[in-house]
Write a protein that holds these residues in place. Structure first.
Motif, PDB file in Angstrom:
ATOM      1  N   GLU A 101       0.844  -1.200   0.000  1.00 22.76           N
ATOM      2  CA  GLU A 101       0.000   0.000   0.000  1.00 22.76           C
ATOM      3  C   GLU A 101       0.879   1.251   0.000  1.00 22.76           C
ATOM      4  O   GLU A 101       1.803   1.389   0.808  1.00 22.76           O
ATOM      5  N   LEU A 102       0.596   2.182  -0.919  1.00 24.65           N
ATOM      6  CA  LEU A 102       1.364   3.436  -0.980  1.00 24.65           C
ATOM      7  C   LEU A 102       0.892   4.340   0.157  1.00 24.65           C
ATOM      8  O   LEU A 102       0.086   5.242  -0.023  1.00 24.65           O
ATOM      9  N   TYR A 103       1.439   4.081   1.339  1.00 28.77           N
ATOM     10  CA  TYR A 103       0.922   4.734   2.546  1.00 28.77           C
ATOM     11  C   TYR A 103       1.554   6.104   2.755  1.00 28.77           C
ATOM     12  O   TYR A 103       2.778   6.272   2.676  1.00 28.77           O
ATOM     13  N   LYS A 104       0.683   7.093   3.034  1.00 29.50           N
ATOM     14  CA  LYS A 104       1.133   8.434   3.392  1.00 29.50           C
ATOM     15  C   LYS A 104       0.552   8.791   4.748  1.00 29.50           C
ATOM     16  O   LYS A 104      -0.601   8.439   5.047  1.00 29.50           O
ATOM     17  N   PRO A 105       1.297   9.499   5.603  1.00 36.19           N
ATOM     18  CA  PRO A 105       0.759   9.877   6.908  1.00 36.19           C
ATOM     19  C   PRO A 105      -0.404  10.856   6.764  1.00 36.19           C
ATOM     20  O   PRO A 105      -0.410  11.691   5.851  1.00 36.19           O
ATOM     21  N   SER A 106      -1.386  10.743   7.674  1.00 38.98           N
ATOM     22  CA  SER A 106      -2.601  11.554   7.570  1.00 38.98           C
ATOM     23  C   SER A 106      -2.678  12.668   8.604  1.00 38.98           C
ATOM     24  O   SER A 106      -3.571  13.512   8.539  1.00 38.98           O
ATOM     25  N   LYS A 107      -1.766  12.700   9.567  1.00 43.45           N
ATOM     26  CA  LYS A 107      -1.739  13.776  10.546  1.00 43.45           C
ATOM     27  C   LYS A 107      -0.356  13.851  11.181  1.00 43.45           C
ATOM     28  O   LYS A 107       0.472  12.952  11.001  1.00 43.45           O
ATOM     29  N   LYS A 108      -0.099  14.938  11.905  1.00 37.53           N
ATOM     30  CA  LYS A 108       1.232  15.125  12.468  1.00 37.53           C
ATOM     31  C   LYS A 108       1.534  14.057  13.519  1.00 37.53           C
ATOM     32  O   LYS A 108       0.623  13.489  14.132  1.00 37.53           O
ATOM     33  N   HIS A 109       2.821  13.792  13.692  1.00 38.44           N
ATOM     34  CA  HIS A 109       3.366  12.771  14.598  1.00 38.44           C
ATOM     35  C   HIS A 109       3.129  11.356  14.069  1.00 38.44           C
ATOM     36  O   HIS A 109       3.338  10.383  14.787  1.00 38.44           O
ATOM     37  N   HIS A 110       2.672  11.247  12.823  1.00 41.12           N
ATOM     38  CA  HIS A 110       2.589   9.969  12.123  1.00 41.12           C
ATOM     39  C   HIS A 110       3.576  10.022  10.956  1.00 41.12           C
ATOM     40  O   HIS A 110       3.729  11.061  10.311  1.00 41.12           O
ATOM     41  N   PHE A 111       4.213   8.897  10.669  1.00 37.56           N
ATOM     42  CA  PHE A 111       5.195   8.841   9.598  1.00 37.56           C
ATOM     43  C   PHE A 111       4.930   7.600   8.741  1.00 37.56           C
ATOM     44  O   PHE A 111       4.423   6.598   9.233  1.00 37.56           O
ATOM     45  N   SER A 112       5.286   7.709   7.480  1.00 29.35           N
ATOM     46  CA  SER A 112       5.316   6.508   6.651  1.00 29.35           C
ATOM     47  C   SER A 112       6.771   6.127   6.423  1.00 29.35           C
ATOM     48  O   SER A 112       7.664   6.984   6.447  1.00 29.35           O
ATOM     49  N   MET A 113       7.010   4.839   6.213  1.00 27.26           N
ATOM     50  CA  MET A 113       8.367   4.351   5.993  1.00 27.26           C
ATOM     51  C   MET A 113       8.325   3.284   4.912  1.00 27.26           C
ATOM     52  O   MET A 113       7.413   2.439   4.894  1.00 27.26           O
ATOM     53  N   TYR A 114       9.296   3.319   4.013  1.00 27.45           N
ATOM     54  CA  TYR A 114       9.413   2.275   3.001  1.00 27.45           C
ATOM     55  C   TYR A 114      10.755   1.580   3.187  1.00 27.45           C
ATOM     56  O   TYR A 114      11.814   2.211   3.166  1.00 27.45           O
ATOM     57  N   LEU A 115      10.699   0.262   3.387  1.00 25.33           N
ATOM     58  CA  LEU A 115      11.883  -0.517   3.728  1.00 25.33           C
ATOM     59  C   LEU A 115      11.751  -1.917   3.136  1.00 25.33           C
ATOM     60  O   LEU A 115      10.742  -2.595   3.364  1.00 25.33           O
ATOM     61  N   ASP A 116      12.755  -2.303   2.358  1.00 28.29           N
ATOM     62  CA  ASP A 116      12.826  -3.674   1.843  1.00 28.29           C
ATOM     63  C   ASP A 116      11.534  -4.112   1.153  1.00 28.29           C
ATOM     64  O   ASP A 116      10.988  -5.196   1.407  1.00 28.29           O
ATOM     65  N   GLY A 117      11.001  -3.248   0.277  1.00 33.37           N
ATOM     66  CA  GLY A 117       9.844  -3.607  -0.537  1.00 33.37           C
ATOM     67  C   GLY A 117       8.502  -3.474   0.132  1.00 33.37           C
ATOM     68  O   GLY A 117       7.483  -3.859  -0.453  1.00 33.37           O
ATOM     69  N   GLU A 118       8.453  -2.923   1.359  1.00 34.48           N
ATOM     70  CA  GLU A 118       7.177  -2.812   2.068  1.00 34.48           C
ATOM     71  C   GLU A 118       7.049  -1.436   2.721  1.00 34.48           C
ATOM     72  O   GLU A 118       8.031  -0.826   3.138  1.00 34.48           O
ATOM     73  N   PHE A 119       5.784  -0.974   2.799  1.00 34.73           N
ATOM     74  CA  PHE A 119       5.486   0.269   3.508  1.00 34.73           C
ATOM     75  C   PHE A 119       5.090  -0.040   4.953  1.00 34.73           C
ATOM     76  O   PHE A 119       4.479  -1.080   5.244  1.00 34.73           O
ATOM     77  N   TYR A 120       5.429   0.906   5.827  1.00 34.43           N
ATOM     78  CA  TYR A 120       5.073   0.812   7.242  1.00 34.43           C
ATOM     79  C   TYR A 120       4.488   2.146   7.692  1.00 34.43           C
ATOM     80  O   TYR A 120       4.882   3.205   7.190  1.00 34.43           O
TER      81      TYR A 120
END
Length: 405
Positions: free
Chosen positions: A278-297
């Motif tokens: 999933e192309l995840y983007k954060p939706s509010k402050k103090h939330h982050f998205s991370m892409y690592l080794d082929g996966e989003f977090y």
């Protein structure tokens, strides 16, 4: 209170305006720059890149003096024309998604020095000196500093009044932007605008910290009676018109950690959820998205573990540095460390994925944009954001209106 003044702007001849203005010089890749210089003799880039005429790279003071020569040539050829009367310039930029309107004026370097014009970013002293020397040699400034102020109905009313008449300049460019300029030369209207801005407690730099710092340095070298050196060109725009976008981060390696070790260390301060592809983007402050080794977090800050005692610590770019980049990934100096790169854009989350998948970077982080309120509160507290914390629009083209010293 902040002081503004009208000036005799230098503008492109009406039939050349769409061809003359350019994006900021650093925004061009080598191929695009070469094409512009080869096929557009009217481009402001011809002034900024004077070595092209001699088919060689020229830098330093020698380049600055040649910039001056190319500028004078553009005036001699009639590509650039100086207005006969001092004016404030009402400028409207319309892109496919937004419309921005502001007032281009001279703003006081003394107000900058007295902190009536507030800052939220640090500057690098060598860049300040370099651009100061450039301004002194070239004798003009072609990119206004973007200043913002709290919305005022009296200024809005005057702007609406000016916009009822036909603009003095109106043209469109190939990036689907339209540009309109109205010169405000009426003495009563000029006096009214000066008084209205004097009632504003402070202005805030949205974009252009190095340009304003360099102008301040230059003013300290010049005699007080050389008035033009004690002002710098700015676009003054109400804060409700600003659009702030995020700057994302990519890191080249995990500082010697395995993927599993890295995730365990992140777990100390964040709730981690694997989002898969999933192309995840954060939706509010103090939330982050991370892409690592082929996966989003998704990374959610654990409550109560990070003390927020000032406006800077509430900023996501500072939080990322305090909790991940410095202690886990070993990024000490955000300005000089070559392991970190920055990016922005509407589709930047896909860009992050591509850069990590190509093994150019090991991990990428997506952030939620900062707000005008955060920017102002950090400036009010005399604190400074980490580099590349905000990408702010509007971005003003070079050569639209030129301020001569």
């Amino acid at each position: 209170m902040p002081k503004i003044k009208p000036f005799k702007g230098v503008r492109a001849a009406a039939d050349k305006a769409a061809h003359l203005i350019s994006r900021t010089y650093q925004d061009y890749g080598k191929k695009e720059l070469k094409a512009q210089l080869k096929y557009n003799p009217y481009s402001f880039l011809q002034i900024l890149n004077p070595g092209y005429k001699f088919n060689q790279e020229i830098s330093g003071i020698e380049r600055f003096s040649l910039v001056r020569n190319r500028y004078l040539e553009f005036k001699e050829e009639g590509y650039l024309i100086q207005d006969e009367q001092p004016a404030f310039y009402l400028y409207e930029n319309i892109d496919p998604h937004h419309s921005y309107t502001g007032i281009i004026a001279g703003t006081s370097t003394k107000d900058y020095q007295d902190n009536k014009i507030k800052k939220h970013e640090d500057t690098l002293s060598f860049k300040e000196v370099l651009f100061k020397d450039y301004l002194k040699s070239a004798g003009f400034n072609a990119e206004p500093v973007l200043l913002t102020y709290k919305d005022r109905p009296d200024i809005n009313q005057m702007i609406d009044q000016v916009k009822k008449r036909q603009p003095d300049t109106f043209f469109s460019t190939t990036d689907f932007n339209s540009h309109k300029i109205w010169a405000i030369t009426d003495p009563q209207m000029i006096e009214s605008l000066e008084k209205q801005f004097q009632e504003i407690p402070e202005l805030y730099i949205a974009d252009g910290h190095h340009r304003s710092a360099s102008s301040s340095l230059l003013s300290q070298e010049m005699d007080p009676d050389q008035e033009s050196y004690h002002y710098f060109m700015s676009l003054l725009i109400a804060e409700n018109q600003l659009n702030i976008y995020e700057f994302n981060r990519q890191i080249k390696d995990l500082n010697g950690l395995t993927k599993e070790e890295f995730l365990i260390q992140l777990d100390q301060n964040f709730r981690i959820q694997n989002r898969g592809i999933e192309l995840y983007k954060p939706s509010k402050k103090h939330h982050f998205s991370m892409y690592l080794d082929g996966e989003f977090y998704s990374l959610y800050l654990r409550k109560g573990l990070y003390e927020i005692s000032n406006p800077l610590q509430d900023l996501d770019t500072q939080m990322l540095y305090d909790l991940i980049l410095k202690p886990i990934l070993g990024i000490q100096d955000l300005r000089t460390d070559q392991r970190i790169k920055y990016s922005y854009g509407k589709h930047d989350i896909m860009h992050i994925k591509e850069r990590v998948d190509s093994k150019e970077f090991a991990v990428g982080f997506g952030l939620f944009p900062a707000t005008v309120e955060q920017m102002k509160s950090i400036a009010d507290a005399d604190l400074r954001m980490p580099p590349k914390s905000t990408f702010i629009r509007p971005k003003l083209p070079s050569g639209l209106i030129i301020y001569e010293f």
